[in-house]
Design an enzyme around this catalytic site. Structure first.
Site, PDB file in Angstrom:
ATOM      1  N   CYS A 141     -35.548 -75.265  29.764  1.00  0.00           N
ATOM      2  CA  CYS A 141     -34.994 -74.250  30.762  1.00  0.00           C
ATOM      3  C   CYS A 141     -33.810 -74.850  31.406  1.00  0.00           C
ATOM      4  CB  CYS A 141     -36.069 -74.028  31.619  1.00  0.00           C
ATOM      5  SG  CYS A 141     -35.236 -72.946  32.914  1.00  0.00           S
ATOM      6  N   CYS A 144     -33.068 -74.185  35.009  1.00  0.00           N
ATOM      7  CA  CYS A 144     -33.742 -75.038  35.806  1.00  0.00           C
ATOM      8  C   CYS A 144     -33.016 -76.410  35.806  1.00  0.00           C
ATOM      9  CB  CYS A 144     -35.254 -75.199  35.345  1.00  0.00           C
ATOM     10  SG  CYS A 144     -36.034 -73.820  34.782  1.00  0.00           S
ATOM     11  N   ASP A 145     -32.638 -76.894  34.851  1.00  0.00           N
ATOM     12  CA  ASP A 145     -32.308 -78.338  34.804  1.00  0.00           C
ATOM     13  C   ASP A 145     -30.786 -78.666  34.422  1.00  0.00           C
ATOM     14  OD1 ASP A 145     -34.913 -79.024  35.179  1.00  0.00           O
ATOM     15  OD2 ASP A 145     -35.637 -78.942  33.174  1.00  0.00           O
TER      16      ASP A 145
END
Ligand code: NDP
Length: 315
Positions: A141, A144-145
Site C-alpha cells: 500500500c 499507507c507507507d
C-alpha cells in the site's frame, strides 16, 4: 427460532475499520451487534506500521493500535467481539427473513441482519524473502507507507492500474521508482501508461521479476531476473511495493450475493444494500477503488444505518 440456536439482531462479519465502525453505530442504535473477527483480527491495518492519514491522530498511530482503539470503542457500547470465522452462511430471500450462519464449522446462529465487512487481501508474490520482510520495507500500500520512503529509492511490482497509480504516487515522494513488469507491456489504461512514461524519475523494466528481496531485518535491495535473458542483477532500494492486485474475501458468498467480474460485492446505488434483504456490505469487500481505512469506516457507518432502517421498516 429453534430452541438452542442463538438469535442475533445484527451480525457483523469482519473486524477491520468497516466492521468496527458498523459495530459502534449498530450498538448505539441498540442492535446489540456481534462481530465475528475472522482469523486476522483487526484486518489489513494490523500488518501496517504507522498510519498517518486517519483523521483524529495528529501524530499518526500504529496500525494495530488504531484497531485496538476501534475495538475498545465498539466494546464500550456493548458490542460483543467474538474471535471466530463464519464458515457457512445461508441468506434468506424474503424481507424480515432470518439468515443462518455456521461459526468455525460447528456452532449455528441466526441473524436478523448481516453486515459483511470481510475486506480484501493484497496479493503477494509468495517469495519467502518477501514474506519475511513484510513490515520491514515490503508493503502492498503506497498510500499507507509511501511517506516513509521520501527521497529514497523504491521498487513497484505490477503492471495494472494499481501499480501505475502507486508508482506515479511514489515518484512524487521518492528519489527514484523502478517499476517491474513481468511482461513487455503494461495492462494499465492508456491514460495511466502515459503518466508512467512521462514521469522522469520512474524507470520501467520490462520482462523483469523479483528473484529475491535482499536484507535481513529491513529491505536493502532486490535481486531481479530478466525472464527472457535470465540475466540477474541487484538493485539497491529501501522499499518494495507489491501492486499485483487484491482479492476480495467473498468466497463464502458465491452463488448468493451479486458480485462483479473481480468478485467484489455489488451494493445498490449509494447504499450498502446487497441483493438480499437485511444483508449489507461495507469496506474493501465492496470497494476496489478507494480502499482506505477512513473510507471503509465511513461505509461501515452507512451499513449500520441501513441495517437499523431495515429493521425499523419490517417491525
Ligand atoms: P490487475 O489485475 O489489473 O493487474 C495486476 C497486475 O499485476 C498485472 O499487470 C499482472 O501482470 C501483475 N501480476 C500479477 N501477478 C503477478 C506476479 N506474480 N508477478 C508479477 N506481476 C504480477 O490489478 P489492479 O489492482 O491493478 O487492478 C484491479 C482492478 O481495479 C482493475 O480493473 C483496474 O482497472 C481497477 N483499478 C482502477 C483504478 C482507477 O481507475 N483509478 C486504480 C486501481 C485499480 P500481467 O499484466 O502480466 O497479468
Amino acid at each position: 427460532m429453534s430452541e438452542n440456536i442463538e438469535r442475533i439482531k445484527c451480525v457483523i462479519i469482519g473486524s477491520g475499520p468497516a466492521g468496527y465502525t458498523a459495530a459502534i453505530y449498530a450498538a448505539r442504535a441498540d442492535l446489540k451487534p456481534v462481530i465475528y473477527t475472522g482469523m486476522e483480527m483487526g484486518g489489513q491495518l494490523t500488518t501496517t506500521t504507522e498510519v498517518d492519514n486517519f483523521p483524529g491522530y495528529p501524530e499518526g498511530v500504529e496500525g494495530p493500535k488504531l484497531m485496538e482503539d476501534l475495538k475498545a470503542q465498539a466494546e464500550r457500547f456493548e458490542t460483543q467481539v467474538r474471535f471466530g470465522s463464519v464458515t457457512k452462511i445461508d441468506f434468506s430471500d424474503v424481507p424480515g427473513g432470518i439468515h443462518t450462519l455456521e461459526i468455525d464449522g460447528s456452532k449455528k446462529i441466526e441473524a436478523e441482519t448481516v453486515i459483511i465487512a470481510t475486506g480484501a487481501s493484497a496479493k503477494y508474490l509468495g517469495l519467502p524473502s518477501e514474506q519475511r520482510l513484510r513490515g520491514g520495507g515490503v508493503s502492498a500500500c503506497a498510500t499507507c507507507d509511501g511517506f516513509f520512503y521520501r527521497n529514497q529509492d523504491v521498487i513497484v511490482v505490477g503492471g495494472g492500474d494499481t501499480a501505475a497509480e502507486e508508482a506515479t504516487y511514489l515518484a512524487k515522494l521518492c528519489k527514484k521508482v523502478t517499476l517491474l513488469l513481468r511482461r513487455d507491456e503494461l495492462r494499465a489504461s492508456k491514460a495511466m501508461q502515459n503518466r508512467v512514461f512521462n514521469t522522469p524519475n520512474l524507470e520501467v523494466l520490462f520482462n523483469t521479476e523479483i528473484d529475491e528481496v535482499l536484507g535481513e531485518k529491513t529491505v536493502e535491495g532486490v535481486r531481479v531476473i530478466n525472464n527472457k535473458t535470465k540475466e540477474k542483477k541487484d538493485i539497491p532500494v529501501t522499499g518494495v511495493f507489491i501492486a499485483i492486485g487484491h482479492k476480495p474475501n467473498t468466497e463464502l458468498f458465491v452463488g448468493q450475493l451479486d458480485m462483479d467480474d473481480n468478485k467484489y460485492l455489488i451494493t445498490k446505488g449509494k447504499s450498502s444494500k446487497t441483493n438480499k434483504p437485511g444483508v449489507f456490505a461495507c469496506g474493501d469487500v465492496q470497494d476496489h477503488e478507494y480502499r482506505q481505512a477512513i473510507s471503509a469506516a465511513g461505509s461501515g457507518c452507512m451499513a449500520a444505518l441501513d441495517a437499523e432502517r431495515y429493521l425499523g421498516s419490517i417491525e
